[in-house]
Design a protein around this motif. Structure first.
Motif, PDB file in Angstrom:
ATOM      1  N   LEU A 116     -74.600-107.609 -17.350  1.00 44.37           N
ATOM      2  CA  LEU A 116     -75.512-108.113 -16.320  1.00 44.37           C
ATOM      3  C   LEU A 116     -75.929-109.546 -16.638  1.00 44.37           C
ATOM      4  N   LYS A 117     -76.212-110.312 -15.562  1.00 45.06           N
ATOM      5  CA  LYS A 117     -76.820-111.623 -15.761  1.00 45.06           C
ATOM      6  C   LYS A 117     -78.281-111.431 -16.142  1.00 45.06           C
ATOM      7  N   PRO A 118     -78.916-112.435 -16.740  1.00 52.17           N
ATOM      8  CA  PRO A 118     -80.331-112.305 -17.080  1.00 52.17           C
ATOM      9  C   PRO A 118     -81.174-111.995 -15.842  1.00 52.17           C
ATOM     10  N   ASP A 119     -82.162-111.178 -16.002  1.00 54.95           N
ATOM     11  CA  ASP A 119     -83.084-110.806 -14.925  1.00 54.95           C
ATOM     12  C   ASP A 119     -82.365-110.098 -13.772  1.00 54.95           C
ATOM     13  N   ALA A 120     -81.267-109.384 -14.073  1.00 59.24           N
ATOM     14  CA  ALA A 120     -80.533-108.638 -13.039  1.00 59.24           C
ATOM     15  C   ALA A 120     -80.746-107.142 -13.285  1.00 59.24           C
ATOM     16  N   PRO A 121     -80.749-106.383 -12.200  1.00 58.37           N
ATOM     17  CA  PRO A 121     -81.086-104.961 -12.341  1.00 58.37           C
ATOM     18  C   PRO A 121     -79.882-104.022 -12.496  1.00 58.37           C
ATOM     19  N   PHE A 122     -80.123-102.932 -13.188  1.00 60.90           N
ATOM     20  CA  PHE A 122     -79.218-101.791 -13.199  1.00 60.90           C
ATOM     21  C   PHE A 122     -79.913-100.666 -12.436  1.00 60.90           C
ATOM     22  N   ILE A 123     -79.238-100.111 -11.430  1.00 67.01           N
ATOM     23  CA  ILE A 123     -79.812 -99.004 -10.674  1.00 67.01           C
ATOM     24  C   ILE A 123     -78.867 -97.815 -10.801  1.00 67.01           C
ATOM     25  N   GLY A 124     -79.384 -96.717 -11.297  1.00 63.38           N
ATOM     26  CA  GLY A 124     -78.507 -95.580 -11.526  1.00 63.38           C
ATOM     27  C   GLY A 124     -79.138 -94.267 -11.090  1.00 63.38           C
ATOM     28  N   GLY A 176     -82.031-102.206 -24.127  1.00 60.85           N
ATOM     29  CA  GLY A 176     -82.490-103.569 -23.881  1.00 60.85           C
ATOM     30  C   GLY A 176     -83.062-103.804 -22.494  1.00 60.85           C
ATOM     31  N   PHE A 177     -83.191-102.759 -21.678  1.00 60.37           N
ATOM     32  CA  PHE A 177     -83.704-102.948 -20.325  1.00 60.37           C
ATOM     33  C   PHE A 177     -85.220-103.089 -20.321  1.00 60.37           C
ATOM     34  N   LYS A 178     -85.706-103.878 -19.359  1.00 61.61           N
ATOM     35  CA  LYS A 178     -87.148-104.109 -19.210  1.00 61.61           C
ATOM     36  C   LYS A 178     -87.606-103.587 -17.849  1.00 61.61           C
ATOM     37  N   MET A 179     -88.895-103.502 -17.692  1.00 61.22           N
ATOM     38  CA  MET A 179     -89.514-103.091 -16.408  1.00 61.22           C
ATOM     39  C   MET A 179     -88.858-101.825 -15.845  1.00 61.22           C
ATOM     40  N   LEU A 180     -88.942-100.768 -16.599  1.00 63.06           N
ATOM     41  CA  LEU A 180     -88.221 -99.543 -16.260  1.00 63.06           C
ATOM     42  C   LEU A 180     -88.910 -98.741 -15.162  1.00 63.06           C
ATOM     43  N   THR A 181     -88.107 -98.133 -14.319  1.00 69.04           N
ATOM     44  CA  THR A 181     -88.599 -97.138 -13.370  1.00 69.04           C
ATOM     45  C   THR A 181     -87.725 -95.907 -13.518  1.00 69.04           C
ATOM     46  N   VAL A 182     -88.329 -94.767 -13.753  1.00 71.62           N
ATOM     47  CA  VAL A 182     -87.552 -93.521 -13.835  1.00 71.62           C
ATOM     48  C   VAL A 182     -88.231 -92.500 -12.939  1.00 71.62           C
ATOM     49  N   ASP A 183     -87.456 -91.873 -12.087  1.00 79.50           N
ATOM     50  CA  ASP A 183     -88.022 -90.859 -11.198  1.00 79.50           C
ATOM     51  C   ASP A 183     -87.059 -89.678 -11.110  1.00 79.50           C
ATOM     52  N   ALA A 209     -79.155 -73.215  -6.053  1.00 82.79           N
ATOM     53  CA  ALA A 209     -78.668 -73.976  -7.211  1.00 82.79           C
ATOM     54  C   ALA A 209     -79.417 -75.298  -7.236  1.00 82.79           C
ATOM     55  N   THR A 210     -80.017 -75.605  -8.374  1.00 84.40           N
ATOM     56  CA  THR A 210     -80.820 -76.814  -8.490  1.00 84.40           C
ATOM     57  C   THR A 210     -80.001 -77.961  -9.075  1.00 84.40           C
ATOM     58  N   PHE A 211     -80.027 -79.086  -8.377  1.00 88.27           N
ATOM     59  CA  PHE A 211     -79.438 -80.309  -8.912  1.00 88.27           C
ATOM     60  C   PHE A 211     -80.586 -81.276  -9.185  1.00 88.27           C
ATOM     61  N   ARG A 212     -80.827 -81.572 -10.451  1.00 90.10           N
ATOM     62  CA  ARG A 212     -81.913 -82.506 -10.776  1.00 90.10           C
ATOM     63  C   ARG A 212     -81.328 -83.904 -10.942  1.00 90.10           C
ATOM     64  N   VAL A 213     -81.679 -84.779 -10.027  1.00 88.21           N
ATOM     65  CA  VAL A 213     -81.174 -86.146 -10.071  1.00 88.21           C
ATOM     66  C   VAL A 213     -82.225 -87.034 -10.723  1.00 88.21           C
ATOM     67  N   ILE A 214     -81.836 -87.730 -11.780  1.00 87.98           N
ATOM     68  CA  ILE A 214     -82.728 -88.695 -12.421  1.00 87.98           C
ATOM     69  C   ILE A 214     -82.367 -90.083 -11.897  1.00 87.98           C
ATOM     70  N   HIS A 215     -83.326 -90.705 -11.220  1.00 91.11           N
ATOM     71  CA  HIS A 215     -83.109 -92.067 -10.713  1.00 91.11           C
ATOM     72  C   HIS A 215     -83.672 -93.058 -11.713  1.00 91.11           C
ATOM     73  N   MET A 216     -82.970 -94.125 -11.929  1.00 94.21           N
ATOM     74  CA  MET A 216     -83.463 -95.101 -12.916  1.00 94.21           C
ATOM     75  C   MET A 216     -83.188 -96.535 -12.485  1.00 94.21           C
ATOM     76  N   ILE A 217     -84.140 -97.389 -12.800  1.00 94.86           N
ATOM     77  CA  ILE A 217     -83.955 -98.823 -12.592  1.00 94.86           C
ATOM     78  C   ILE A 217     -84.389 -99.526 -13.866  1.00 94.86           C
ATOM     79  N   GLY A 218     -83.575-100.448 -14.337  1.00 87.17           N
ATOM     80  CA  GLY A 218     -83.958-101.257 -15.494  1.00 87.17           C
ATOM     81  C   GLY A 218     -83.468-102.671 -15.274  1.00 87.17           C
ATOM     82  N   TRP A 219     -84.223-103.635 -15.760  1.00 87.51           N
ATOM     83  CA  TRP A 219     -83.846-105.046 -15.576  1.00 87.51           C
ATOM     84  C   TRP A 219     -83.456-105.644 -16.910  1.00 87.51           C
ATOM     85  N   LYS A 220     -82.384-106.441 -16.867  1.00 87.57           N
ATOM     86  CA  LYS A 220     -82.033-107.172 -18.078  1.00 87.57           C
ATOM     87  C   LYS A 220     -83.091-108.238 -18.318  1.00 87.57           C
TER      88      LYS A 220
END
Lengths: 60, 240
Positions: free
Chosen positions: B82-90, B137-144, B204-215
């Motif tokens: 990732l470039k600096p200050d770019a997000p990963f969304i998973g 190394g990710f910053k400003m994390l969001t996990v849901d 049947a339960t599917f638990r999806v973990i959403h995540m966002i982290g910024w470089k």
């Protein structure tokens, strides 16, 4: 989409004829599911299996 | 209604990567392919991302991370490309996904075979994901977390669905031999009894973990120090 019935579908169809037997077996297991050991519910299972085998045979 | 151009026009270049060539090219014939600059890249090894540092403005991952063995390693690589200050969304399957199937298969194997073996891959826990992102190394994390409960007519329909999703190997990859069939038969009865719905379907339960982290990068906003807030959130929320 699928040309012929897959084995699992034939399996599922036959088992669906045995809901009563499956339920009796399930109840036997769940009644005390912390102490399940080999062949704990073998009688109930054999009834379920016999039903399934008969249903699988009957379809042909 | 404001009319905005399709999102595809805002994307300069999109690289799609997967270790499965078939999956990667599944939609190669659809019209959208000509509407954006799309490159497909078959990964020789899904745990090695062959790109230079600071290459991408964003990295997305949808429901494939649970196949990764070295999750910390892959996340660190994602951070690197990732470039600096770019997000990963998973989004990944995690935690209690398919707990109904795990429990009933365990009981079925225990009773039929006298022992258990794992059929559903171990999955990352929700609370692990924040730590993993932070370590990578990710910053400003969001996990849901989102639980999606799907009702099926029977356990065979569930297993066929898992197989069609490409998620079936662990459960159905084995030969449907005599023993396998007995366990599946036992599983149908137990699953229904233990988890079944009143209407005769099984959930049947599917638990999806959403995540966002910024470089980390540049003048990225930093979280404020704990206890440094001066306005009570309650006043704002209840004020108007």
């Amino acid at each position: 989409m699928q040309q012929k019935t897959r084995p699992i579908q034939r399996f599922a169809q036959a088992v669906s004829k045995c809901t009563a037997e499956a339920s009796v077996y399930g109840k036997c297991i769940v009644a005390d599911y912390n102490s399940v050991h080999k062949d704990k519910c073998v009688n109930e299972f054999m009834k379920l299996k016999n039903c399934y085998l008969a249903a699988a045979k009957g379809r042909k | 209604m404001p009319v905005s151009p399709p999102l595809s026009q805002k994307i300069g270049s999109l690289v799609a990567a997967d270790s499965s060539e078939t999956l990667l090219h599944r939609d190669a014939d659809l019209p959208f392919n000509s509407e954006l600059k799309l490159t497909r890249h078959v990964l020789a090894d899904e745990e090695t991302l062959p790109w230079d540092s600071n290459t991408f403005d964003m990295v997305l991952s949808s429901l494939s991370l649970h196949w990764i063995n070295d999750l910390p390693g892959v996340l660190a690589q994602v951070n690197n490309i990732l470039k600096p200050d770019a997000p990963f969304i998973g989004a990944m399957l995690g935690g209690d996904t398919l707990f109904e199937l795990r429990t009933s298969l365990q009981l079925a194997e225990q009773e039929r075979r006298g022992g258990i073996s794992p059929h559903v891959s171990p999955l990352a826990d929700t609370r692990d994901v924040g730590g993993l992102l932070g370590k990578a190394g990710f910053k400003m994390l969001t996990v849901d977390v989102e639980d999606i409960v799907v009702d099926y007519p029977d356990t065979f329909a569930l297993m066929q669905d898992l197989q069609a999703m490409g998620e079936g190997n662990a459960v159905l990859g084995r030969e449907m031999g005599a023993i396998g069939r007995d366990v599946l038969l036992a599983n149908e009865g137990i699953y229904r009894e233990l988890h079944g719905n009143e209407d005769g379907t099984i959930p049947a339960t599917f638990r999806v973990i959403h995540m966002i982290g910024w470089k980390e990068g540049g003048d990225q906003p930093q979280p404020l120090k704990r206890g440094s807030g001066e306005v009570n959130l309650k006043d704002i929320l209840e004020g108007q």
